[in-house]
Design an enzyme around this catalytic site. Structure first.
Site, PDB file in Angstrom:
ATOM      1  N   GLY A 282      -9.635 -12.222   5.414  1.00 23.08           N
ATOM      2  CA  GLY A 282      -8.462 -11.531   5.933  1.00 23.08           C
ATOM      3  C   GLY A 282      -8.645 -10.038   5.795  1.00 23.08           C
ATOM      4  O   GLY A 282      -9.471  -9.580   4.998  1.00 23.08           O
TER       5      GLY A 282
ATOM      6  N   GLN B  68      -6.041  -1.268   4.939  1.00 29.41           N
ATOM      7  CA  GLN B  68      -7.345  -1.268   4.254  1.00 29.41           C
ATOM      8  C   GLN B  68      -8.396  -0.485   5.025  1.00 29.41           C
ATOM      9  O   GLN B  68      -9.417  -0.106   4.452  1.00 29.41           O
ATOM     10  CB  GLN B  68      -7.846  -2.703   4.044  1.00 29.41           C
TER      11      GLN B  68
ATOM     12  N   CYS C 137     -10.178  -9.184  -3.275  1.00 26.89           N
ATOM     13  CA  CYS C 137      -9.693  -8.255  -2.250  1.00 26.89           C
ATOM     14  C   CYS C 137     -10.814  -7.289  -1.912  1.00 26.89           C
ATOM     15  O   CYS C 137     -11.476  -6.768  -2.811  1.00 26.89           O
ATOM     16  CB  CYS C 137      -8.479  -7.485  -2.767  1.00 26.89           C
ATOM     17  N   LEU C 138     -11.008  -7.052  -0.615  1.00 28.56           N
ATOM     18  CA  LEU C 138     -12.068  -6.146  -0.184  1.00 28.56           C
ATOM     19  C   LEU C 138     -11.810  -4.716  -0.675  1.00 28.56           C
ATOM     20  O   LEU C 138     -12.749  -3.922  -0.742  1.00 28.56           O
ATOM     21  CB  LEU C 138     -12.194  -6.176   1.344  1.00 28.56           C
TER      22      LEU C 138
ATOM     23  N   HIS D 289      -1.091 -12.442   0.873  1.00 32.09           N
ATOM     24  CA  HIS D 289      -1.943 -11.334   0.416  1.00 32.09           C
ATOM     25  C   HIS D 289      -1.986 -10.231   1.487  1.00 32.09           C
ATOM     26  O   HIS D 289      -1.871  -9.039   1.159  1.00 32.09           O
ATOM     27  CB  HIS D 289      -3.343 -11.904   0.126  1.00 32.09           C
ATOM     28  N   GLU D 290      -2.142 -10.630   2.746  1.00 37.36           N
ATOM     29  CA  GLU D 290      -2.249  -9.625   3.818  1.00 37.36           C
ATOM     30  C   GLU D 290      -0.913  -8.952   4.091  1.00 37.36           C
ATOM     31  O   GLU D 290      -0.863  -7.727   4.311  1.00 37.36           O
ATOM     32  CB  GLU D 290      -2.790 -10.263   5.108  1.00 37.36           C
TER      33      GLU D 290
ATOM     34  N   HIS E 164      -0.306  -6.298   1.670  1.00 37.16           N
ATOM     35  CA  HIS E 164      -1.006  -5.039   1.982  1.00 37.16           C
ATOM     36  C   HIS E 164      -0.153  -4.154   2.898  1.00 37.16           C
ATOM     37  O   HIS E 164      -0.161  -2.925   2.775  1.00 37.16           O
ATOM     38  CB  HIS E 164      -2.335  -5.311   2.689  1.00 37.16           C
TER      39      HIS E 164
HETATM   40  O1  GNR Z   1     -11.671 -12.194   1.500  1.00 35.70           O
HETATM   41  C1  GNR Z   1     -10.619 -12.380   0.878  1.00 35.70           C
HETATM   42  N1  GNR Z   1     -10.466 -13.522   0.151  1.00 35.70           N
HETATM   43  C2  GNR Z   1      -9.241 -13.936  -0.363  1.00 35.70           C
HETATM   44  C3  GNR Z   1      -9.257 -14.992  -1.285  1.00 35.70           C
HETATM   45  C4  GNR Z   1      -8.073 -15.462  -1.822  1.00 35.70           C
HETATM   46  C5  GNR Z   1      -6.873 -14.899  -1.439  1.00 35.70           C
HETATM   47  C6  GNR Z   1      -6.847 -13.839  -0.549  1.00 35.70           C
HETATM   48  C7  GNR Z   1      -8.024 -13.372  -0.009  1.00 35.70           C
HETATM   49  S1  GNR Z   1      -7.982 -12.075   1.143  1.00 35.70           S
HETATM   50  C8  GNR Z   1      -9.563 -11.352   0.880  1.00 35.70           C
HETATM   51  C9  GNR Z   1      -9.826 -10.218   1.872  1.00 35.70           C
HETATM   52  C10 GNR Z   1      -8.823  -9.113   1.668  1.00 35.70           C
HETATM   53  O2  GNR Z   1      -8.905  -8.285   0.806  1.00 35.70           O
HETATM   54  N2  GNR Z   1      -7.795  -9.101   2.467  1.00 35.70           N
HETATM   55  O3  GNR Z   1      -6.845  -8.165   2.311  1.00 35.70           O
HETATM   56 NI    NI Z   2      -6.901  -7.614   0.198  1.00 31.47          NI
END
Ligand code: GNR
Ligand code: NI
Length: 182
Positions: A56, A61, A103-104, A145-146, A149
């Protein structure tokens, strides 16, 4: 040969790493005036997400404070791209689930995060059509999670202050060592 096979792949964008003020800032809703910018942004977000690799990516980001999310869980290793514009959680289960998240924008850092186990999300797709997606498991965690953000929230904000500070200090140290060439 399909036309698009000869089209150049979209260029990737640099991913912001925490701490960065943009990652703490609420993104604004996409409107009709953003059409051209968003059409350009979406392929670049997918290119960036696939290259990372990640499942995601949220526009903040990549330094764009717009409510745009790309997701691809690649079920059985096949691409399944999902673009969400102005996504909103319209229902969340009372049942919670805990899973390890990364998270990236916090590279190399992982922690167990507890969230609603299932969510229903309303959004506009890349053509502007109103859609809904309902998910559990990894999809539910990724959607939340997204969308976090887009509101300037990182997974570390769901942890105790102790765990959050441990992760943010470890990240700062690892980033410093990387910059100094180990
Ligand atoms: O790549 C990602 N893996 C992930 C694993 C578990 C819960 C959420 C994520 S999102 C993350 C990529 C990212 O930072 N998206 O904002
Ligand atoms: Ni993230």
């Amino acid at each position: 040969m399909p036309d698009d096979a000869r089209l150049p792949a979209a260029e990737t964008l640099p991913i912001l790493i925490a701490p960065h003020a943009t990652l703490k800032t609420k993104a604004r809703a996409v409107g009709p005036a953003d059409d051209a910018a968003v059409r350009d942004l979406i392929p670049r977000m997918f290119a960036t997400m696939y290259a990372a690799p990640g499942i995601g990516l949220a526009a903040p980001q990549v330094d764009r404070l717009l409510r745009v999310v790309t997701i691809d869980l690649m079920p059985n290793d096949k691409p399944a791209p999902l673009t969400l514009i102005n996504p909103e959680i319209v229902a969340a289960s009372q049942e919670l689930a805990t899973r390890e998240e990364g998270c990236l924008s916090l590279p190399g850092q992982y922690a167990d995060v507890t969230r609603p186990a299932r969510v229903k999300v309303r959004y506009l797709d890349e053509t502007g059509a109103r859609r809904e997606v309902e998910g559990d498991g990894l999809l539910a965690a990724c959607l939340q999670h997204e969308i976090d953000h887009l509101d300037g929230v990182l997974f570390t904000d769901h942890l105790s202050a102790l765990k959050r500070n441990m992760i943010l200090r470890r990240l700062a140290k690892e980033q410093r060592q990387k910059r100094e060439g180990r």
